[in-house]
Structures are given as structure tokens and as C-alpha cells.
Write a protein that holds these residues in place. Structure first.
Motif, PDB file in Angstrom:
ATOM      1  N   ALA A1079       0.829  -1.211   0.000  1.00  0.00           N
ATOM      2  CA  ALA A1079       0.000   0.000   0.000  1.00  0.00           C
ATOM      3  C   ALA A1079       0.861   1.259   0.000  1.00  0.00           C
ATOM      4  N   MET A1080       1.999   1.197   0.665  1.00  0.00           N
ATOM      5  CA  MET A1080       2.853   2.365   0.769  1.00  0.00           C
ATOM      6  C   MET A1080       3.832   2.487  -0.413  1.00  0.00           C
ATOM      7  N   THR A1081       3.820   1.505  -1.319  1.00  0.00           N
ATOM      8  CA  THR A1081       4.733   1.538  -2.463  1.00  0.00           C
ATOM      9  C   THR A1081       4.399   2.697  -3.384  1.00  0.00           C
ATOM     10  N   ARG A1082       5.396   3.456  -3.728  1.00  0.00           N
ATOM     11  CA  ARG A1082       5.207   4.577  -4.651  1.00  0.00           C
ATOM     12  C   ARG A1082       5.304   4.026  -6.080  1.00  0.00           C
ATOM     13  N   SER A1083       4.178   3.913  -6.725  1.00  0.00           N
ATOM     14  CA  SER A1083       4.150   3.315  -8.057  1.00  0.00           C
ATOM     15  C   SER A1083       2.920   3.795  -8.804  1.00  0.00           C
ATOM     16  N   GLU A1084       3.080   3.959 -10.091  1.00  0.00           N
ATOM     17  CA  GLU A1084       1.946   4.334 -10.928  1.00  0.00           C
ATOM     18  C   GLU A1084       1.041   3.143 -11.221  1.00  0.00           C
ATOM     19  N   ASN A1085       1.542   1.945 -10.936  1.00  0.00           N
ATOM     20  CA  ASN A1085       0.776   0.742 -11.247  1.00  0.00           C
ATOM     21  C   ASN A1085      -0.243   0.397 -10.179  1.00  0.00           C
ATOM     22  N   ILE A1086      -0.221   1.123  -9.083  1.00  0.00           N
ATOM     23  CA  ILE A1086      -1.175   0.862  -7.987  1.00  0.00           C
ATOM     24  C   ILE A1086      -2.060   2.091  -7.827  1.00  0.00           C
ATOM     25  N   THR A1087      -3.365   1.894  -7.921  1.00  0.00           N
ATOM     26  CA  THR A1087      -4.301   3.004  -7.734  1.00  0.00           C
ATOM     27  C   THR A1087      -4.585   3.185  -6.255  1.00  0.00           C
ATOM     28  N   LEU A1088      -5.207   4.311  -5.944  1.00  0.00           N
ATOM     29  CA  LEU A1088      -5.555   4.587  -4.542  1.00  0.00           C
ATOM     30  C   LEU A1088      -6.571   3.584  -4.035  1.00  0.00           C
ATOM     31  N   GLU A1089      -7.490   3.176  -4.904  1.00  0.00           N
ATOM     32  CA  GLU A1089      -8.472   2.177  -4.499  1.00  0.00           C
ATOM     33  C   GLU A1089      -7.775   0.881  -4.084  1.00  0.00           C
ATOM     34  N   GLN A1090      -6.757   0.494  -4.846  1.00  0.00           N
ATOM     35  CA  GLN A1090      -6.027  -0.726  -4.511  1.00  0.00           C
ATOM     36  C   GLN A1090      -5.260  -0.566  -3.211  1.00  0.00           C
ATOM     37  N   ARG A1091      -4.709   0.597  -2.990  1.00  0.00           N
ATOM     38  CA  ARG A1091      -3.977   0.824  -1.748  1.00  0.00           C
ATOM     39  C   ARG A1091      -4.910   0.691  -0.547  1.00  0.00           C
ATOM     40  N   ALA A1150      -2.181  16.670  -9.942  1.00  0.00           N
ATOM     41  CA  ALA A1150      -2.389  16.253  -8.553  1.00  0.00           C
ATOM     42  C   ALA A1150      -3.098  14.920  -8.477  1.00  0.00           C
ATOM     43  N   VAL A1151      -3.983  14.646  -9.451  1.00  0.00           N
ATOM     44  CA  VAL A1151      -4.671  13.349  -9.479  1.00  0.00           C
ATOM     45  C   VAL A1151      -3.651  12.221  -9.602  1.00  0.00           C
ATOM     46  N   LYS A1152      -2.661  12.397 -10.484  1.00  0.00           N
ATOM     47  CA  LYS A1152      -1.630  11.376 -10.649  1.00  0.00           C
ATOM     48  C   LYS A1152      -0.830  11.201  -9.374  1.00  0.00           C
ATOM     49  N   GLU A1153      -0.542  12.326  -8.709  1.00  0.00           N
ATOM     50  CA  GLU A1153       0.232  12.235  -7.478  1.00  0.00           C
ATOM     51  C   GLU A1153      -0.548  11.531  -6.384  1.00  0.00           C
ATOM     52  N   LEU A1154      -1.832  11.788  -6.322  1.00  0.00           N
ATOM     53  CA  LEU A1154      -2.652  11.138  -5.290  1.00  0.00           C
ATOM     54  C   LEU A1154      -2.768   9.634  -5.521  1.00  0.00           C
ATOM     55  N   ASN A1155      -2.647   9.197  -6.767  1.00  0.00           N
ATOM     56  CA  ASN A1155      -2.660   7.767  -7.060  1.00  0.00           C
ATOM     57  C   ASN A1155      -1.284   7.138  -6.921  1.00  0.00           C
ATOM     58  N   PHE A1156      -0.230   7.946  -6.957  1.00  0.00           N
ATOM     59  CA  PHE A1156       1.133   7.437  -6.965  1.00  0.00           C
ATOM     60  C   PHE A1156       1.581   6.928  -5.601  1.00  0.00           C
ATOM     61  N   ALA A1157       1.041   7.516  -4.526  1.00  0.00           N
ATOM     62  CA  ALA A1157       1.496   7.135  -3.195  1.00  0.00           C
ATOM     63  C   ALA A1157       0.453   7.543  -2.175  1.00  0.00           C
TER      64      ALA A1157
END
Length: 1363
Positions: A1079-1091, A1150-1157
């Protein structure tokens, strides 16, 4: 066999040494250097000095035994049936030889008789002519013109015509000759008598006429529109017509052609006329390209010879009686030798000297340095022939000051071959004398030295020619030439006399037989008088000869080789150069001490060693040729402490160099030969291959009997202590007075060690060469072209470019794929491979090893299994194959075997065989330890074993790829065809493939090697078969996933698999840790929903009963819950941010950043909620963080209300939006305490309602419906009434708050029954206070009657509720 093996060190060592010795041998002085022409750049002469001619006694120490250089083989008379015809002779008779077919011929008038040399007489004759036979010739026909039965063409010329007869033989060995009755061609002579006929090797026919013209008979298979099938072409006619005017041709004097000789190696023709003129021709490829090079008359030759030697009678240079072409093997720069009536030899070339003055006869400049070669005076090798030039005059024996032999007189015939000159002189009227002049025994001299021998013949010689051996190998090898003595047939009026020109091996044999063994001074003298390497090669010829195997000659030659072959030694470079200045070979020229002094006084020969241009422009002086430096000694610096000089070099013994020279000469014909031609036919025929193999096997047997230690170790003869057995090498090179004895001994020992290493390399090379040639012989006995055509294009290209040198030294893979192709040829024909496999194992066990034989047998069994219809038989064949392969592992061609297993669906065999190969290649399990130990980088041995195991296990991956790809292909075909007959076949096929893969997985996991498990896991992961991967319960999967995650920390799929593995196997705490990290991994492949989902699962894992209760687990659970709360806040931030993304570019980022981590609460507020005025998000953040700042909270609520009200729309719409939002916020924050400023909200809502002129009492109504605390509501309204603010008047309705208060109290009165009875009196009391406060305000204002009335009425209702 399929893998390319690195070149072994012994092949490199032996190959370099062989090429070194071959290069030295190739560049030894030739005729041009021995005659001094190369050094002086002009024509030279020789034969005037005592050392120019010597008998064979210089090879011995005394005169006890006489040595012969020629020997009579047989004598046969003319058959009686032919002699009877002499009684009927009328006018003409002539005789000659046909050496090509081993026959002699005799013409009597118009008849010809032909008979054989040997005792089995075969006589043929032809009497179909009516005119006198003038000349006779036998020519090998051009290929493709006549039928194969016509082996030769017999040409008979008469004064009016030329008759061409076909010659056939009953058998291939030319045993029974037959002449065709009818002539093939009949050509008119145009009244020109043909005096001589000569044919070339490529089938061209040349004739010399009495008119002095050269003719060629051109013939072809069929007549054409442009020419006849056969015609006679006058090659000289154009030249004569051009040079002589027509009216003078009648008066011109003719010079008939008497003899024609052809140099087939250079396409040159020479003819000799009756008046002694010599003419040279370049015959080209056909008569259209023939051109005359030059002509030299008798007077020209005499004048040029007299210009070189002015002290002799000019008559000895006149009357040339014979011409002998020098082939490319005899001399590369001198092309023709002519012999005068007095035995003088004249050497010619068709190329001019590149002298500065431009003419051959011009002497060198006086300013040229004496003893230095003129680099511009040598013959240009690339220059085409362009003339006829006299370069050397060799006087016959008898012209030296101390001559003991008579001078040859009345020479009328001559023959030359391999350095031996035979001259026929007329001693008496009916008896000739044979002179043999040979330079073969004197190869160690830097100038031309010849030995002479005389033999009286029985009659007058009519012709002499070399006897051609039908069984002689076509491959010209210096070794075969040194072993095989040439035979020459002399045709006399008494019959045929065949003599043998003895080689040095025959002379050594004479010495050994005369001395009864090698332990004699004469044998030692033979080695010291010759070049010692040459003497060792000569001894090897006898020691390895099949003819003398097991006899005394074989034993004595071997002992001589060991005794007098010398010892190796080290020498410093300077000492070696000083030794080079001393001519080792010339120190034993003979018994006379004046030879050297006499030679030094001559200006003709130089005191420095002869230069000889070698490969790459290097020179090899004669002394260096005698004592070659080792390429190993030159290129390598010894590391022993006793050798301090970097320029130290090893001088190998003559035995060592003789062995290498022996092999170099043996392999020279094929060393640079291409293995195949453009049509993939072998360029080495079966007979030559078998002959070469026989020579190699003989040498191999010699080296097996006499070990490297025996050869390299010095042998001392115990019977005769006074004989010095040390070679000339050691005498000169190790004799250094400045070196201590101990150091000399150390150097000697080191030299012996180095020589043993070199000889060991040669021994291994010989064994390898035997196997390569044996393989080639085996291939040649099969359809070779078909074998080659089965190869892949890359292999064909490699084979076409490959030489036999490459095959011996570097291209072992060529042998490998040729063997495979041969085995495949048998398998293709469905023939058993057992016999050919056993033969290959016997002939070339290292090229075709045991594992290769097992592979062939396995392939045969697998083909049987593939074609078998019985399931039990197929299973038995497969199991037998697997058992064979396991025994031969791990050196099998694993990929090939596994591919065949796969083709028979024997997947279990692939798994088991790869496991066995891995286990046998790493029996100590070093690779497994390397893996279990964390793969440390410093463990190179472990990594090597690990890589080896993983390389074997790649076959399992390839097998799984095959199964998977086959399934995909089937599915694709089914999708394309859309079969309606069996629409449910696809699921069944997919299910079958899944079952097959599952079976392979199960079998693989049964192997205890974790590395094969890793291979399996990697394949499942690569093909996204994650469910099948998670079905594995082996601990190795967890370790694999952990390592994979540690190496690829950003690979979400691996991390996801790891926590699932932990959760499935009951390790919930570890799963929660992985989920938390994920969940804490900084990655574009993980969405906030998945976290958020990961955090939820992590919380669930930690709440599982198997986790256990501990302080650390509790703290971790609390952290997870906090992270989950913040993540939900971040989710709300993301939702609001997405709403702004379409209008604001920064919001999209900001949307991308909020999904990134995941961010903490402060970051969410400062970086997202506050900059973008996300008021609700700010409120949520403040609530989540329990932030107690009333002013800030009230400000956020105010901004929320203002943002809603300020949105466009009607009053009603804004009212609905406002109270809808308030209802949602009340539900979320109504119980949050500090984040729900109730009093502030009531006041703000009332102000907005007043501003919007909403219906009176709407705020209380909406607040009551939100189930807020009525008592608080009354309390806050009471406070606002008591404050009596002017804000209401400013907003346009001074009585707005009183109206709302009335509505609040009314709603309370209407729902009084819902109030808890215990707090009913208190709440109603607060309501009454509100009514009283409102009345008090109304009393102070005018025009408030209606309000007062309403308040009093409401006051009464409240009073009644208290009763």
C-alpha cells in the motif's frame, strides 16, 4: 557435439609449431638462390670448383662401403614376335616410350608395335596404314569429348596425314591394351612432315613440323556451325607471315622442330629445333590464347655463356641435345633446363630479373655491397612470362681442378626429376653410358652441390622417361616424394632397362645395412654431414615405413633417430646470433680442409647466409634453416629463476624438429586446401584420404611405442664411449664459458621440459588428426554430397569456407555437425545406426564420444517409439532411452534429446534427465549451496555451478513453452474455423493442456533441487499462470517470491503474489506486512483504491485469530487503522480533485500524485486540500486529525456554505443544494465534536436564509429533520435572541431571527410527545425563555402586534404542556 568447444592448448601449440616448420621448409633456398642468381641479380655460373661435385663418400667417414644413388630394377628384352618383323623392314624404324601406360613402342615402316615393361607381356599392334609412320604420340583426351572407355588417343603421322586412334583397356590397371580399328580423326598434314607429337595434361595436342612451325590439333565433341569437330591450327603461321615478307619465304631456311616439352604447372611449352634453337610459348587455355614468348638460337646461348665463362672452349656450349622443363615443384623461378652435347646445363626463365639496368646479362653495379642481396634483382613472382632468359650455366663434372672423373661427351638424351639429372652419352658405337647427377643428398648446403654416378648400359638408348605408377596417390606430398623413389625407363635396342633413383632414405638404409646397425661412425657422419633435421626426417621415413615394420631396418632407423637427434637447450639471444654466424652444416663438407677457403675466395658466392623471402617478407638464412628458433621459445618467456635474460630462447633438438617437419610435410598438400568445392564434393578423394591416414597411423604407432620421455631424453650409447653423441645443436648453443655449470644444467633441464611439452602437444595433435582424417574417410565412403546438403545454411557456409587446417585446429564443430548429418542420413533411411556408431567410436573416439553414440542410439529408439502403435512398446522404448541417457549424462547434447522427448510427449523424461544432468555436473551441490546462501558475488565457483544447473533446467522451460504454444495454436485454429460440428472441443483442449501443465508441475516439484523449482516458478510467472503458482505449497515458492521482491521492489505483481502466498499458508502477520508495504509503495501501477484495499486486507489479517495478541501486533494494527483512515481522506481528496481536473491542469497532475502514493494528513492538507480550496476535504482532514482550532473550523464551514450558495442557480435550487449538503455533512460530522460548530452553523444558515429571502423558519425545519439535539438547538437560538444583533436588520429582515425562533418553539410544541419526560420540563423551560426574550424585543419595537400575538399564543401552548 553441437556445442562449439574451445580450441585446446595442445592444438594451438602444435599448430603454431607445425606452421613454423612448414614455413621454414617452404622457404629454404631454391635453385635461384643455390645458383647465386638471387643474390647477384644477374646470370651466374658454377661447376668449376671441387666442392660443386662430390661423390656420396662425403656422407661417410671412410671409404669402406660404397654407396649407390641409383639401382637397376629390371631389364626386359624386346618381345621375340616383334623382333621377327625386323627381317621385313624396308626403309624406316623408330622406337619410343609411353610411360603413361607403362609401355614401349616400335614402328617398322607403316606398322606400330606396343608392349609392356613388366614380365607379363601384353603386345598390341596396328597395321592399318599404307604409308610410312613418321612420328608417334600418346595423349590423354580432354574430358567430356569421348566416351569413358577411350582412355588415351594414339596419334600416328605419315607424310600426308595424321591418324588419331582410340586406346581402350580391358581393365582399369592398363593390363590389356586395345586399339580401335577405325580412326577417330584423320587430319591432313598439308605436305608438312610432323616430326614430334606432345600432349598436355588437359588433353591438348601439339605437333612440331619439319617446317619449324608449331601446330595444335583442336578437337571437340560435335561439329558446330562455326567449325569442324577436329582441325589443325598453325600457331606459328601468323608470326612467320608478319616477320618474313612473302617473296622471301621461299628462300628462308627451315629449322625443323626436334623435341617438344610441356610444363603443365605453368601452361608453358618449349621446343628444341635441329639447329639447337629453343623457343618458349605460353599456351594459355586454348589455341586462341597461345602466344610466343621468345626464341633463343644456338649462337645466342653460346655468346651469353661465354660472357660468363671466358676461359673454356666455346664448343662445349654448342649443340643443345635435350630440354627439360622445371615444374613449379622443382623451381618456382627457373623454368627450363637445356643440356648441350658436352653435358653443360643451361638454366632459363620466362621472367626477367627486376634489375635496375633492366637486362639479365648486365652485371651488377660496382657500388653494390658485397655479400648483400639486391632486393630489386629477384624475379617478380606476379609478373607474367614474357620471354626466354638465360640465368645460369652449370658445367658438367670433370671441369674442376682436381677432377677424378671424365667429362661427359656425346650427350644425346637427358631427363630431369626432383633434383636428379640423367644424361645419356655415347661411350662406344653400340653402347651408351648413363650419368646420374643429383643434388638430393646435399640439401644442407647453401649452394648447388651435386653427387655423380655412372652406369654402363647394354645398348644404345632410344628414349628415356619416368615410369608412372598407376596406383600412385594423386596428392603430391613432400613426404611421399621422399619415401617413393622415382623409376626411369631406358629404352635401348636391346630392350627396356628400368632404374630407380634412390632417395636419402635408401642411402641411409645402405649405410645401416653396411654398418650392421646404427652404432657406427658412418651413421653418425650421415647425421652430421646432412642437416640434422633432414637426417631425422630420413630416419623417420624408415622407422615408420610399413614395408620395414618389425624388421632390422625399422629398429636401426629408430635407434639412429634416438642416438643422433641431439638435445634441446636454452641460449641467450646474443649467443644465438653468434652461433648463426657459424655455418654448422658446412663444417663437415668433406675430408678436404681447403674447401671452405676455396669457396671464400670466390666472388660468385657470398659469405653471409643466403636470403630467402618468406611469408610476410621475412628472410630465412641458410644457417637459420639448419637451426630454427622455436616459435614457442620466442613468444614465451620462461618463468624459472635461473633464466634472467628476457631474450632467452629455446633451441629444440633435431628429433623434435624432425618430427614436426615430418608431420608438416605430410599434411602440407591439404593444410590450406578447402574441404569441399562449391558443389559440396570432397576435395580429398578416398584413395588420398586412406593414404594420408595410413601415414598418420604409422607415426602414431611410432609415438605410442616411443614415448615423449624417450624421445626428449638424451640417449648414450654404452658400447662406444669415445663417440660424441651430442648433436651440433648442443655443441654450439650450450657451450658458454661465462655460464656456471649448475646454471647450464638447469637450462638444459628446462629445455627438456619445454621440449616434452611440445612433443606431447604433437602427440595429441597426431591422435586428433588421425581421428579427423578417419572421419573424413568414413564420410567419403558414404554419399558425401548428400550428407553436406542436409546441413543448415549456416553450417553449409561454414563448411564451404573451412580448410583442413581449420578442421585440425579450430573447427571441431564442423566435424560434429558432419557426424550428426551422417547419423541423420541413416535415421532418415530407417537404417540401424549401431554399425556406423561402432565404427565411428572405433575410428574417432574423441570426435564421436560415448555420449554421442548414446545420442544416436537414443534417437533411433525415439523414432521407433514415435512410430510405434503399441502403448506398452512405446513406453518401454522411452524408458530404455531415458535409462541410456541418464548413464551418459551430463555430456549429452541435452537440447537435442529433450526436443525428441518433447516430440513424443515424454515430458517426464525431460524433467528426470535434466535433473540427472544437473546432479552429475554438480555432485557436491555447490550450486544449491550458492543459492541457499544468498548468492554471494564473491563465490565464483558457486556461481559457475549454479549457472550450469540453471542452464540444464532451461530445457524444462522450453518444454513448457512447447506445451503452452501448442495449446495457443490449437485455440487460434478453433477460433478461426468456428467449428459447428464440435463446438465444445475448445474447452476440452484447454482443460487437457492445463492438466498436462499441472502434471509437469507436479513432476518437477518432486525433484528436491530448489533450482528446478525456481525455473518452474519463473515460467509460471512469465506466463501469468498465477493461480497455478499459488497452488504450490512448497517452501521454495516463498523463498523465490521473497528474493524476487527484493530484487524487483517495484514489481507489484510479485508483491501481490507474496502476500497471497503468506495469507494462504497461514502467515497472516507476514501477509499484513507485505500488504502494508504494498500500500505504501510509490508506483503508478497501484491506484488509490487498490492501496485502500491492501490496507483493509492488512487490517483483516492482523485481526485474524492466528496472529496472536502482543504489544507490537497491537501497535501495528493501530498504525494500519490510522493509515486506512488517512487513505480514505485521501480518497475524498482524489474525488474532489478529479472534479477539478477537467478545468485545472495542476489538478490533473495532482490526481496522478494522489494515485502514486499514500500521503500523511499534513501533506494532504498543505499540498492538495488547501492549495485547491477543497473545503470539505479540509474539514475531513481537520476531523481526522482531531485538530481543535475553532476559528479555522468555522472558517472552513463558512467557506463550504458560501461555495454552495455562490454557485449559479435560482434561490430554490441554491436552497436545496445548501440544505442537502448540510444534511450530508451533519451525518458525517454531527458527532465529531470540535469539527461541528453547531452554534456557528445555525447563525450562518440563518444569515444565508435571510439573504436569500427564504421562507421563514426553513432553517429550523431543516435542522430538526437532521435529528440534531433539540435542546442544543433551543440553547443556541436563545443565545442569538439574547444577543439582539443588528445583522438581521442589515440583511433586510429585522424580525428574521424572531420568526425562526417562533418556528423552532412551534416545532417543539408540535412534537412535545417525543421529548423524554425527564428532560421535558427543562427543554420547555428553555423554549419559554426564548419566547420571553422575543416578547421583550417586540415590546421595544413598534408595529409588533402580530408577533406579540403569536408569541403569547405560543407561550400559552408551552404552559399547557407543563401541566
Amino acid at each position: 557435439m553441437t556445442a562449439t568447444q574451445p580450441q585446446p592448448d595442445f592444438l594451438t601449440t602444435a599448430g603454431n609449431m607445425l606452421e613454423f616448420h612448414d614455413n621454414v621448409d617452404r622457404n629454404k633456398p631454391g635453385l635461384l638462390e643455390l645458383t647465386g642468381v638471387s643474390q647477384h641479380g644477374r646470370a651466374t655460373t658454377s661447376g668449376l670448383n671441387d666442392y660443386d661435385y662430390q661423390s656420396l663418400t662425403f656422407l661417410k667417414s671412410d671409404e669402406t662401403h660404397n654407396l649407390q644413388q641409383l639401382r637397376t630394377i629390371s631389364k626386359s628384352s624386346i618381345p621375340n614376335e616383334i623382333l621377327e618383323h625386323f627381317k621385313h623392314i624396308k626403309c624406316h624404324c623408330t622406337m619410343g616410350l609411353f610411360p603413361e601406360i607403362g609401355r614401349a613402342w616400335l614402328t617398322i615402316d607403316s606398322e606400330i608395335y606396343i608392349w609392356t615393361f613388366n614380365q607379363a607381356r601384353d603386345v598390341a599392334y596396328y597395321d592399318g596404314l599404307s604409308h610410312l609412320i613418321v612420328s608417334v604420340g600418346l595423349v590423354k583426351p580432354r574430358a567430356g569429348v569421348f566416351v569413358d572407355d577411350v582412355k588415351y588417343l594414339l596419334l600416328l603421322t605419315t607424310p600426308i596425314e595424321v591418324i588419331v586412334l582410340g586406346v581402350t583397356f580391358a581393365e582399369n590397371a592398363y593390363q590389356e591394351m586395345q586399339l580401335m580399328n577405325r580412326p577417330i580423326f584423320v587430319i591432313g598434314t598439308d605436305n608438312v612432315s610432323i616430326s614430334v607429337i606432345k600432349g598436355s595434361e588437359d588433353g591438348r595436342i601439339f605437333m612440331g613440323g619439319r617446317d619449324g612451325c608449331l601446330y595444335e590439333v583442336f578437337y571437340q565433341a560435335e561439329s558446330t556451325w562455326f567449325g569442324k569437330r577436329c582441325k589443325k591450327v598453325n600457331l606459328s603461321q601468323g608470326l612467320v607471315s608478319y616477320m618474313v615478307p612473302n617473296f622471301l619465304k621461299v628462300f628462308s631456311e627451315t629449322d625443323p622442330i626436334e623435341r617438344i616439352e610441356i610444363d603443365n604447372s605453368r601452361k608453358l611449352l618449349y621446343f628444341l629445333t635441329e639447329k639447337g634453337s629453343i623457343e618458349a610459348w605460353d599456351i594459355g587455355t586454348d589455341y586462341t590464347h597461345a602466344r610466343r614468348l621468345g626464341r633463343m638460337t644456338q649462337n645466342d646461348m653460346t655468346n651469353q655463356a661465354l660472357g660468363l665463362i671466358t676461359t673454356l672452349d666455346p664448343s662445349i656450349f654448342k649443340s643443345v641435345k635435350a630440354i627439360c622443363p622445371l615444374s613449379a615443384d622443382d623451381s618456382d623461378k627457373l623454368h627450363l633446363m637445356a643440356v648441350t652435347q658436352c653435358g653443360v646445363r643451361l638454366y632459363f626463365s620466362t621472367k626477367s630479373l627486376n634489375a635496375q639496368n633492366g637486362t639479365a646479362a648486365c652485371p651488377p653495379s660496382d657500388n653494390s655491397l658485397f655479400g648483400q642481396p639486391n632486393q630489386q634483382s629477384i624475379l617478380a613472382e606476379t609478373e607474367p612470362p614474357k620471354g626466354l632468359y638465360l640465368y645460369h650455366v652449370r658445367l658438367p663434372p670433370g671441369h674442376t681442378p682436381n677432377a677424378t672423373t671424365n667429362k661427359p661427351k656425346q650427350v644425346h638424351a637427358a631427363f630431369y626429376t626432383e633434383g636428379t639429372m640423367l644424361m645419356i652419352t655415347t661411350q662406344q658405337q653400340e653402347q651408351d653410358l648413363l650419368w646420374s647427377v643429383s643434388s638430393a643428398p646435399s640439401v644442407n648446403f647453401p649452394y648447388l652441390v651435386e653427387s655423380t654416378a655412372l652406369e654402363i648400359l647394354d645398348g644404345v638408348v632410344w628414349g628415356l622417361a619416368e615410369v608412372k605408377e598407376p596406383s600412385a596417390p594423386k596428392l603430391k606430398s613432400p613426404l611421399n616424394s621422399a619415401r617413393t623413389s622415382r623409376k626411369v625407363a631406358l629404352l635401348t635396342n636391346q630392350g627396356t632397362h628400368i632404374i630407380e633413383l634412390l632417395k636419402m632414405a635408401d642411402i641411409l638404409m645402405q649405410i645401416l645395412l653396411a654398418c650392421n646397425g646404427p652404432h657406427h661412425e658412418e651413421v653418425k657422419m650421415f647425421f652430421h654431414s646432412k642437416n640434422q633435421r633432414e637426417a631425422c626426417v630420413t630416419a623417420l621415413l624408415l622407422a615408420t615405413s610399413e614395408r620395414y615394420r618389425g624388421g632390422e631396418i625399422n629398429l636401426w632407423a629408430t635407434q639412429a633417430f634416438m642416438l643422433y637427434g641431439g638435445e634441446p637447450c636454452f641460449q641467450h639471444q646474443k649467443a644465438f646470433q653468434n652461433a648463426n654466424n657459424r655455418n654448422v652444416a658446412n663444417q663437415s663438407l668433406g675430408p678436404s680442409p681447403n674447401v671452405t677457403a676455396a669457396r671464400d675466395r670466390l666472388p660468385m658466392y657470398m659469405s653471409t647466409p643466403m636470403p630467402n623471402a618468406g611469408a610476410g617478407g621475412n628472410s630465412f638464412p641458410a644457417s637459420q634453416y639448419n637451426v630454427p628458433l622455436s616459435p614457442i621459445g620466442i613468444n614465451q618467456q620462461t618463468q624459472q629463476s635461473s633464466v634472467n635474460n628476457e631474450n632467452s630462447a629455446i633451441i629444440f633438438s633435431a628429433k623434435h624438429d624432425g618430427l614436426y617437419l615430418y608431420v608438416a610435410r605430410m599434411l602440407r598438400p591439404i593444410w590450406q586446401m578447402r574441404c569441399v568445392d562449391d558443389n559440396f564434393c570432397s576435395k580429398l578423394n578416398v584413395q588420398d584420404c586412406d593414404s594420408l591416414l595410413c601415414d598418420l597411423l604409422s607415426l602414431r604407432s611410432f609415438l605410442e611405442v616411443h614415448s615423449v620421455h624417450d624421445i626428449s631424453t638424451s640417449n648414450r650409447a654404452p658400447f662406444d664411449s669415445h663417440l660424441d653423441r651430442t648433436s651440433g645443436y648442443s655443441n654450439i648453443l650450450i657451450n658458454n664459458s661465462h655460464m656456471p655449470l649448475t646454471e647450464q644444467r638447469n637450462l638444459s633441464e628446462q629445455a627438456q621440459v619445454e621440449e616434452k611439452r611440445s612433443l606431447s602437444s604433437l602427440n595429441l595433435f597426431i591422435k586428433h588428426a588421425c581421428e579427423v582424417v578417419s572421419l573424413w574417410s568414413t564420410l567419403s565412403h558414404h554419399p558425401f554430397q548428400q550428407i553436406c546438403l542436409q546441413l543448415s545454411p549456416e553450417q553449409k557456409k561454414l563448411l564451404k569456407c573451412c580448410t583442413f587446417r581449420d578442421l585440425f585446429l579450430t573447427r571441431s564443430e564442423v566435424c560434429a555437425f558432419l557426424i550428426i548429418s551422417l547419423i541423420n542420413l541413416y535415421l532418415k533411411d530407417k537404417a540401424g545406426v549401431g554399425d556406423i556408431s561402432n565404427k565411428l567410436r572405433d575410428k574417432c573416439p574423441n570426435l564421436y564420444r560415448h555420449e554421442d553414440a548414446v545420442t544416436s542410439k537414443a534417437t533411433e529408439l525415439l523414432m521407433t517409439a514415435k512410430n510405434s502403435t503399441s502403448r506398452s512398446e512405446k513406453e518401454q522404448c522411452l524408458r530404455t532411452t531415458l535409462h541410456l541417457c541418464k548413464e551418459a549424462a551430463p555430456t549429452l547434447p541435452l537440447h537435442s534429446i529433450c526436443q525428441q522427448f518433447i516430440s513424443t510427449d515424454f515430458y517426464e523424461g525431460v524433467v528426470e534427465l535434466t535433473a540427472v544432468c544437473a546432479a552429475k555436473s554438480d555432485p557436491e551441490e555447490v550450486g544449491i549451496h550458492f543459492y541457499n546462501n544468498g548468492e554471494p558475488t564473491e563465490d565464483r565457483e558457486g556461481y559457475t555451478c549454479y549457472a550450469t544447473r540453471m542452464n540444464y533446467y532451461k530445457e524444462v522451460q522450453l518444454m513448457l513453452d512447447h506445451v503452452y504454444q501448442t495449446s495457443c495454436n490449437k485455440k487460434t485454429v478453433q477460433d478461426e474455423t468456428q467449428s459447428q460440428v464440435q463446438p465444445k472441443s475448445a474447452p476440452s483442449a484447454k482443460s487437457s493442456t492445463k492438466q498436462t501443465i499441472q502434471k509437469i508441475v507436479t513432476q518437477t516439484l518432486q525433484i528436491k533441487d530448489p533450482l528446478i523449482h525456481v525455473t518452474l516458478y519463473e515460467w509460471l510467472l512469465a506466463h501469468e499462470m498465477l493461480s497455478e503458482l499459488l497452488d504450490v505449497v512448497e517452501p521454495s515458492l516463498g523463498e523465490f517470491l521473497r528474493r524476487s521482491v527484493s530484487r524487483n521492489g517495484e514489481n507489484v505483481i510479485l508483491i501481490d503474489l507474496l502476500w497471497k502466498y503468506y495469507e494462504k499458508n497461514g502467515h497472516h502477520a507476514q501477509a499484513a506486512q507485505i500488504l502494508d508495504n504494498l500500500a505504501m509503495t510509490r508506483s503508478e501501477n497501484i491506484t488509490l483504491e487498490q492501496r485502500i484495499e491492501y490496507l483493509v486486507r492488512a487490517v483483516m489479517c492482523m485481526r485474524n485469530g492466528n496472529v496472536g495478541s502482543s504489544i507490537s501486533n497491537g501497535i501495528f494494527l493501530k498504525e494500519l487503522e490510522d493509515k486506512l483512515d488517512i487513505a480514505r481522506v485521501q480518497k475524498s481528496v482524489l474525488a474532489d480533485m478529479r472534479a477539478l481536473a477537467s478545468k485545472n491542469i495542476e489538478a490533473a497532475s495532482a490526481v496522478k500524485e494522489l494515485n502514486f502514493a499514500l500521503y500523511d494528513i499534513t501533506q494532504l492538507y498543505q499540498h492538495f486540500a488547501e492549495p485547491f480550496n477543497l473545503w470539505e476535504c479540509q474539514l475531513s482532514i481537520l476531523n481526522c486529525s482531531h485538530h481543535n482550532d475553532p476559528l479555522l473550523i468555522e472558517s472552513v464551514w463558512g467557506n463550504i456554505i458560501n461555495s454552495i450558495v455562490e454557485e449559479p442557480g435560482t434561490t430554490h435550487e441554491r436552497s436545496v443544494r445548501l440544505f442537502t449538503k448540510m444534511e450530508l455533512l451533519v451525518r458525517e460530522y454531527g458527532e465529531s465534536g470540535a469539527c461541528f460548530p453547531f452554534a456557528f452553523l445555525i447563525r450562518e444558515l440563518e444569515i444565508k436564509a435571510c439573504q436569500l429571502k427564504l421562507p421563514e423558519g426553513i432553517v429550523p425545519e431543516k435542522l430538526v429533520t437532521m435529528n440534531l439535539d433539540v435542546e442544543l438547538l433551543l440553547e443556541y437560538y436563545s443565545r442569538m435572541i439574547s444577543m439582539n444583533e443588528r445583522v438581521w436588520a442589515n440583511e433586510g429582515n429585522e424580525w428574521h431571527l424572531i420568526q425562526s425562533a417562533i418556528r423552532v418553539v412551534s416545532l417543539l410544541a408540535d412534537n412535545a410527545q417525543a421529548i423524554w419526560y425527564r428532560s421535558k420540563r427543562r427543554i420547555i423551560g428553555k423554549a419559554q425563555d426564548i419566547v420571553a426574550g422575543c416578547l421583550n424585543i417586540c415590546y421595544q419595537k413598534p408595529d409588533t402586534n402580530r408577533l406579540q400575538h403569536s408569541l403569547k399564543e405560543l407561550q400559552s401552548r408551552l404552559q399547557r404542556l407543563l401541566v
